[in-house]
Design a protein around this motif. Structure first.
Motif, PDB file in Angstrom:
ATOM      1  N   ALA A  11       0.911  -1.327  -0.149  1.00  0.00           N
ATOM      2  CA  ALA A  11      -0.040   0.051   0.026  1.00  0.00           C
ATOM      3  C   ALA A  11       1.016   1.152  -0.200  1.00  0.00           C
ATOM      4  O   ALA A  11       0.840   2.072   0.871  1.00  0.00           O
ATOM      5  CB  ALA A  11      -0.922  -0.022   1.261  1.00  0.00           C
ATOM      6  N   GLY A  12       1.720   1.129  -0.879  1.00  0.00           N
ATOM      7  CA  GLY A  12       2.796   2.387  -1.207  1.00  0.00           C
ATOM      8  C   GLY A  12       2.182   3.399  -2.057  1.00  0.00           C
ATOM      9  O   GLY A  12       0.841   3.582  -2.106  1.00  0.00           O
ATOM     10  N   VAL A  14       1.529   3.125  -5.263  1.00  0.00           N
ATOM     11  CA  VAL A  14       0.371   2.545  -6.044  1.00  0.00           C
ATOM     12  C   VAL A  14      -0.519   1.914  -5.512  1.00  0.00           C
ATOM     13  O   VAL A  14      -1.801   2.206  -5.870  1.00  0.00           O
ATOM     14  CB  VAL A  14       1.159   1.351  -7.252  1.00  0.00           C
ATOM     15  N   ARG A  51      -0.111   6.894   6.155  1.00  0.00           N
ATOM     16  CA  ARG A  51      -0.168   6.565   5.007  1.00  0.00           C
ATOM     17  C   ARG A  51      -1.256   7.672   4.414  1.00  0.00           C
ATOM     18  O   ARG A  51      -2.027   8.313   5.086  1.00  0.00           O
ATOM     19  CB  ARG A  51      -1.170   5.447   4.366  1.00  0.00           C
ATOM     20  N   ILE A  80       4.144  -4.939  -4.262  1.00  0.00           N
ATOM     21  CA  ILE A  80       5.198  -4.563  -3.445  1.00  0.00           C
ATOM     22  C   ILE A  80       6.377  -4.462  -4.219  1.00  0.00           C
ATOM     23  O   ILE A  80       7.575  -3.661  -3.655  1.00  0.00           O
ATOM     24  CB  ILE A  80       5.414  -5.538  -2.400  1.00  0.00           C
ATOM     25  N   GLY A  81       6.387  -4.659  -5.440  1.00  0.00           N
ATOM     26  CA  GLY A  81       7.702  -4.574  -6.300  1.00  0.00           C
ATOM     27  C   GLY A  81       8.667  -5.837  -6.009  1.00  0.00           C
ATOM     28  O   GLY A  81       8.548  -6.581  -4.797  1.00  0.00           O
ATOM     29  N   LEU A  85       9.879 -12.134  -3.276  1.00  0.00           N
ATOM     30  CA  LEU A  85       8.808 -12.495  -2.775  1.00  0.00           C
ATOM     31  C   LEU A  85       7.749 -12.248  -3.725  1.00  0.00           C
ATOM     32  O   LEU A  85       6.723 -13.142  -3.591  1.00  0.00           O
ATOM     33  CB  LEU A  85       8.940 -11.456  -1.330  1.00  0.00           C
ATOM     34  N   THR A 315      -1.076   5.196 -12.476  1.00  0.00           N
ATOM     35  CA  THR A 315      -0.840   3.827 -12.350  1.00  0.00           C
ATOM     36  C   THR A 315      -1.990   3.084 -11.795  1.00  0.00           C
ATOM     37  O   THR A 315      -2.169   1.862 -12.080  1.00  0.00           O
ATOM     38  CB  THR A 315       0.348   3.581 -11.651  1.00  0.00           C
TER      39      THR A 315
HETATM   40  N1  LIG Z   1       5.408   4.339  -8.557  1.00  0.00           N
HETATM   41  C1  LIG Z   1       4.825   4.087  -9.661  1.00  0.00           C
HETATM   42  O1  LIG Z   1       4.693   5.148 -10.306  1.00  0.00           O
HETATM   43  C2  LIG Z   1       4.936   2.857 -10.386  1.00  0.00           C
HETATM   44  C3  LIG Z   1       4.434   3.009 -11.924  1.00  0.00           C
HETATM   45  C4  LIG Z   1       4.331   1.776 -12.296  1.00  0.00           C
HETATM   46  C5  LIG Z   1       4.580   0.540 -11.709  1.00  0.00           C
HETATM   47  N2  LIG Z   1       5.090   0.628 -10.640  1.00  0.00           N
HETATM   48  C6  LIG Z   1       5.250  -0.736  -9.945  1.00  0.00           C
HETATM   49  O2  LIG Z   1       4.506  -0.887  -8.792  1.00  0.00           O
HETATM   50  C7  LIG Z   1       4.910  -1.530  -7.862  1.00  0.00           C
HETATM   51  C8  LIG Z   1       4.895  -0.863  -6.502  1.00  0.00           C
HETATM   52  O3  LIG Z   1       5.637   0.552  -6.633  1.00  0.00           O
HETATM   53  P1  LIG Z   1       5.572   1.527  -5.483  1.00  0.00           P
HETATM   54  O4  LIG Z   1       5.868   2.887  -6.128  1.00  0.00           O
HETATM   55  O5  LIG Z   1       3.838   1.581  -4.944  1.00  0.00           O
HETATM   56  O6  LIG Z   1       6.261   1.083  -4.430  1.00  0.00           O
HETATM   57  P2  LIG Z   1       6.260   1.696  -2.989  1.00  0.00           P
HETATM   58  O7  LIG Z   1       5.662   3.035  -2.720  1.00  0.00           O
HETATM   59  O8  LIG Z   1       7.649   1.485  -2.176  1.00  0.00           O
HETATM   60  O9  LIG Z   1       5.303   0.588  -1.886  1.00  0.00           O
HETATM   61  C9  LIG Z   1       5.488  -0.719  -1.775  1.00  0.00           C
HETATM   62  C10 LIG Z   1       4.643  -1.308  -0.918  1.00  0.00           C
HETATM   63  O10 LIG Z   1       4.990  -2.630  -0.405  1.00  0.00           O
HETATM   64  C11 LIG Z   1       4.961  -2.901   0.934  1.00  0.00           C
HETATM   65  N3  LIG Z   1       6.088  -3.734   1.019  1.00  0.00           N
HETATM   66  C12 LIG Z   1       7.185  -4.027   0.731  1.00  0.00           C
HETATM   67  N4  LIG Z   1       7.919  -5.209   1.121  1.00  0.00           N
HETATM   68  C13 LIG Z   1       6.959  -5.758   1.628  1.00  0.00           C
HETATM   69  C14 LIG Z   1       6.955  -6.967   2.504  1.00  0.00           C
HETATM   70  N5  LIG Z   1       8.175  -7.807   2.486  1.00  0.00           N
HETATM   71  N6  LIG Z   1       5.868  -7.560   3.193  1.00  0.00           N
HETATM   72  C15 LIG Z   1       4.683  -6.461   3.143  1.00  0.00           C
HETATM   73  N7  LIG Z   1       4.478  -5.407   2.515  1.00  0.00           N
HETATM   74  C16 LIG Z   1       5.781  -5.010   1.781  1.00  0.00           C
HETATM   75  C17 LIG Z   1       5.421  -1.471   1.539  1.00  0.00           C
HETATM   76  O11 LIG Z   1       4.954  -1.522   2.902  1.00  0.00           O
HETATM   77  P3  LIG Z   1       4.941  -0.228   3.856  1.00  0.00           P
HETATM   78  O12 LIG Z   1       4.369   1.004   3.152  1.00  0.00           O
HETATM   79  O13 LIG Z   1       4.897  -0.683   5.106  1.00  0.00           O
HETATM   80  O14 LIG Z   1       6.743   0.100   3.694  1.00  0.00           O
HETATM   81  C18 LIG Z   1       4.527  -0.416   0.622  1.00  0.00           C
HETATM   82  O15 LIG Z   1       3.196  -0.359   1.016  1.00  0.00           O
HETATM   83  C19 LIG Z   1       6.463  -1.797  -8.164  1.00  0.00           C
HETATM   84  O16 LIG Z   1       6.666  -3.067  -8.887  1.00  0.00           O
HETATM   85  C20 LIG Z   1       6.745  -0.676  -9.041  1.00  0.00           C
HETATM   86  O17 LIG Z   1       7.808  -1.090 -10.088  1.00  0.00           O
HETATM   87  C21 LIG Z   1       5.183   1.830  -9.843  1.00  0.00           C
END
Ligand SMILES: NC(=O)c1ccc[n+]([C@@H]2O[C@H](COP(=O)([O-])OP(=O)(O)OC[C@H]3O[C@@H](n4cnc5c(N)ncnc54)[C@H](OP(=O)(O)O)[C@@H]3O)[C@@H](O)[C@H]2O)c1
Length: 440
Positions: A11-12, A14, A51, A80-81, A85, A315
């Motif tokens: 829940a980051g 995206v 958040r 989660i990216g 995992l 996204t």
């Molecule tokens: N950001 C963009 O504009 C964008 C665009 C297209 C695609 N994407 C893709 O979307 C995906 C997510 O990107 P994002 O930007 O949203 O990343 P992000 O902001 O870093 O969010 C990642 C989320 O995953 C959670 N997380 C990470 N590791 C975890 C684990 N081991 N167990 C449980 N929760 C975990 C984090 O928890 P916490 O919040 O508690 O840290 C956070 O809520 C990626 O694959 C990225 O390539 C992103």
């Protein structure tokens, strides 16, 4: 109305955006789909984190496995990216027959073949619209809108960070390092920018588009990748003078089989590199963080898709589109449109060395008689033709840039000639070569 229970993992940026967008438009989607999308569980790393979206504590967990394995969860959303995992969770969900929606281009690039095979085996779909070009529905375009076409060309500006940097370098006459530092300060580039500026992110996306368009999963190792670090303001200036704009392009081209190649083998170029785009071409005017993808089909001709390639809302919009598809699958009790079907068993990616294109060449030379003749002789030996030359006047005896525009030549021939040119005494810095695209 049927309810589909979502298990959202992450829940980051995206994931938070998806929860928010569902709050805003969930009822609208339900009325359009005849299915209600319900956020039933959300997994995160840190339960205490503040958040931008409110998620009830009762549905939050840090136990990602419990979300996937919960029998109440119908649909898993991996946000989660990462590739380790995320791969395990995706496979676990598919094995249970649960459709998965992901935005994870790195995951698909590394494990796409395995994941789509699992989806097929277990009869559960894997949707990935958000993995390429954020808000632009390019996956749906290739999978459905253009299904009746052989795709002969894809040219994509698919990395917003690089496009932003190149746009500012051109508008401000600024250097790469200065614009990158500013982009980092403004949040347009990561503190560790390599994934973006060295072309890897664009390569993940280009590989996914190539696989979908050509029906065999492209191995990321076969994708030729060059980033934008070596582009200087001088190159931007000379390119402008010559009527071009430099863009980082993901390129997927169907190449006519060479004489004597095995019958039926589909050869494609899959590459990412900075490219001189003629100013008259529409991709030259795609500025800032915007993405654009130019697709040519043998029936439809040329088409263009433009929009925001990343960011929370763009996204989230793509994830919502996948949620709708997966929910309709669940409603119908079967996959209506398979997200990826291998159909070209003999496909192959052409080696960069064998690809023919035109070039811009910037040499740093000592301005003295005979310099150009030595360079032209090496190019001539390799049967490489020069189409034009630019050299600033009035710097005799000093180091000056010498710009050569080169006719169509094989990359291997250019590489060989450049190695020889680089060893000449009159050459004062490593030669820089940028490929030129004429979109034929
Ligand atoms: N950001 C963009 O504009 C964008 C665009 C297209 C695609 N994407 C893709 O979307 C995906 C997510 O990107 P994002 O930007 O949203 O990343 P992000 O902001 O870093 O969010 C990642 C989320 O995953 C959670 N997380 C990470 N590791 C975890 C684990 N081991 N167990 C449980 N929760 C975990 C984090 O928890 P916490 O919040 O508690 O840290 C956070 O809520 C990626 O694959 C990225 O390539 C992103």
């Amino acid at each position: 109305m049927r309810q589909v229970n979502l298990g959202i993992i992450g829940a980051g940026t995206v994931g938070g955006g998806v929860v928010q967008a569902l709050e805003r438009n969930g009822a609208l989607m339900a009325s359009r789909l005849g299915v209600r999308l319900h956020v039933a569980r959300v997994a995160v790393r840190d339960l205490k984190k503040k958040r931008g979206v409110s998620i009830p504590q009762t549905i939050l967990t840090t136990d990602v496995g419990s979300v996937v394995n919960d029998p109440e969860i119908d649909l898993v959303v991996e946000l989660i990216g990462g590739t380790t995992l995320a791969r395990t969770l995706t496979l676990d969900a598919l094995k249970q027959g649960k459709p998965v929606v992901t935005a994870n281009k790195a995951l698909l690039s590394a494990h796409g073949e395995e994941l789509f095979a699992a989806a097929e085996q277990f009869g559960a779909n894997l949707y990935y619209e958000a993995s390429v070009a954020g808000g632009i529905p390019i996956i749906k375009v290739l999978r459905e809108g253009l299904i009746g076409n052989r795709i002969t060309r894809i040219y994509g500006i698919v990395n917003g960070t690089c496009n932003y940097i190149l746009t500012r370098m051109k508008l401000e006459g600024a250097d790469f390092a200065d614009v990158l530092a500013d982009a980092q300060r403004l949040g347009y580039a990561e503190a560790e920018p390599s994934l973006d500026v060295d072309g890897y992110d664009a390569a993940h996306k280009t590989g996914i588009l190539a696989s979908l368009a050509h029906g065999f999963w492209v191995n990321p190792r076969d994708i030729y990748v060059e980033g934008i670090r070596n582009i200087t303001k001088l190159d931007i200036r000379f390119a402008t003078q010559l009527g071009y704009t430099i863009r980082l392009l993901g390129i997927v081209k169907k190449i006519a089989p060479a004489k004597g190649s095995p019958k039926g083998e589909s050869q494609i170029q899959v590459s990412v590199y900075p490219t001189l785009v003629p100013d008259s071409h529409v991709l030259a005017s795609v500025n800032d963080v915007f993405n654009a993808i130019y697709v040519r089909g043998d029936v439809v001709g040329d088409t263009l898709y433009y929009g925001r390639g990343a960011g929370q809302d763009a996204t989230a919009s793509a994830v919502l589109s996948d949620l709708a598809d997966a929910a309709l699958d669940l409603k119908c009790g079967k996959s209506r449109v398979p997200p990826f079907v291998p159909h070209e068993r003999k496909g192959a990616v052409l080696k960069m060395d064998d690809i023919i294109c035109r070039y811009y060449l910037r040499l740093t030379v000592v301005d003295k008689p005979g310099t150009l003749a030595k360079i032209a002789a090496i190019l001539g030996e390799a049967s490489i033709g020069i189409s034009s030359v630019i050299q600033p006047e009035g710097h005799e005896g000093k180091s000056v840039p010498l710009i050569l525009m080169i006719h169509d030549a094989k990359n291997s021939a250019m590489r060989g000639a450049l190695a020889k040119i680089g060893r000449l005494g009159v050459i004062k810095a490593p030669p820089l070569m940028i490929r030129v695209e004429n979109f034929d």
